[in-house]
Each structure stands twice: as C-alpha cells, then as structure tokens.
Design a protein around this motif. Structure first.
Motif, short mmCIF file in Angstrom:
data_model
loop_
_atom_site.label_atom_id
_atom_site.label_comp_id
_atom_site.label_asym_id
_atom_site.label_seq_id
_atom_site.Cartn_x
_atom_site.Cartn_y
_atom_site.Cartn_z
N ASN A 98 0.84 -1.19 0.00
CA ASN A 98 0.00 0.00 0.00
C ASN A 98 0.88 1.25 0.00
N HIS A 132 -1.40 -8.23 4.72
CA HIS A 132 -2.86 -8.34 4.55
C HIS A 132 -3.22 -7.49 3.34
N TRP A 133 -3.57 -8.11 2.27
CA TRP A 133 -3.99 -7.35 1.10
C TRP A 133 -5.49 -7.20 1.15
N LEU A 134 -5.98 -6.18 0.52
CA LEU A 134 -7.41 -5.88 0.58
C LEU A 134 -8.29 -7.05 0.14
N HIS A 135 -7.97 -7.65 -0.97
CA HIS A 135 -8.82 -8.72 -1.50
C HIS A 135 -8.10 -10.06 -1.59
N HIS A 136 -6.95 -10.16 -0.96
CA HIS A 136 -6.17 -11.39 -1.10
C HIS A 136 -5.25 -11.53 0.11
N ASN A 137 -5.19 -12.72 0.66
CA ASN A 137 -4.25 -13.00 1.73
C ASN A 137 -3.11 -13.83 1.14
#
Length: 125
Positions: free
Chosen positions: A56, A99-104
């Motif tokens: 990010n 921790h990605w917004l739409h994917h771990n």
C-alpha cells in the motif's frame, strides 16, 4: 524493551522474536506488511539488518517517514510474493504479517519459504 507499539503491543510476540534471535544467532529479519513501520522500527533496534515489504503506497510512505533514521532497514514497495524470494536467506527470521485488501498471500509466502527454509517463521493474525 523499547517501542511497545511493535506487534500491536504484543509483548509476548516481541519476547519470542528475541528468544529466536538469540537461540539461533539470527541477524537478519524480514517483515511482510510494513503498515506504519512501528514493528519495523522495533526490528531495526533488535536485528542487524531488516527488510520490509509494503504493497500500500500510503502506508509505505508513512512508514518510510517514520523509520527514516533506521539505517539498517531496507524497504520494498510491492507485494510480498514478488519480493520474498529475492530477499529471504536461510539465516533470516521472517515475520509474515501481510494483509492485502482482497487477497491474503500467506499460503504463497509459506510455499516460497518452504523452498528456502529460513531459521524462523512467525505468522501474525
């Protein structure tokens, strides 16, 4: 122990890092998920070298400002799955906290680390 903001205030996790560092004489720490740099700063105070990865841009920039005086830290902007194979070495302690917004990315990170077998792996959250 300085910077109690590291590891979201989890003193036991910080103690475990120090225990592993001392037991295996680990000098290099890697962190996936820099966020604001609080844990990165703690790592820089307790390890010879630190590499941290943040995807990010807002967090990356804030962390870069926060740890600008930590000369033993190298920051990487991008995803952990791309950078991890390039920076991890066997003599590393790796803190998986991305921790990605739409994917771990945890399973992908673990697959990478299984091939390299670093000294220690700590998973957060």
């Amino acid at each position: 122990m300085s910077n109690l903001m590291s590891f979201n205030g989890d003193i036991h996790l910080a103690e475990e890092f120090l225990r592993l560092r001392d037991k295996y004489d680990i000098k290099h720490a890697i962190e996936t998920g820099t966020y604001l740099g609080k844990t990165t700063k703690w790592l820089s105070e307790n390890f010879k070298t630190v590499e941290t990865i943040e995807i990010n841009k807002v967090y990356f920039d804030e962390a870069a400002e926060y740890i600008k005086d930590c000369k033993n830290v190298k920051m990487h902007f991008g995803n952990s799955v791309t950078f991890l194979p390039l920076i991890v070495k066997k003599e590393s302690l790796v803190f998986l906290d991305a921790h990605w917004l739409h994917h771990n990315p945890l399973l992908e990170e673990l697959a990478i680390l299984m091939n390299i077998q670093p000294q220690g792996i700590v998973i957060h959250d």
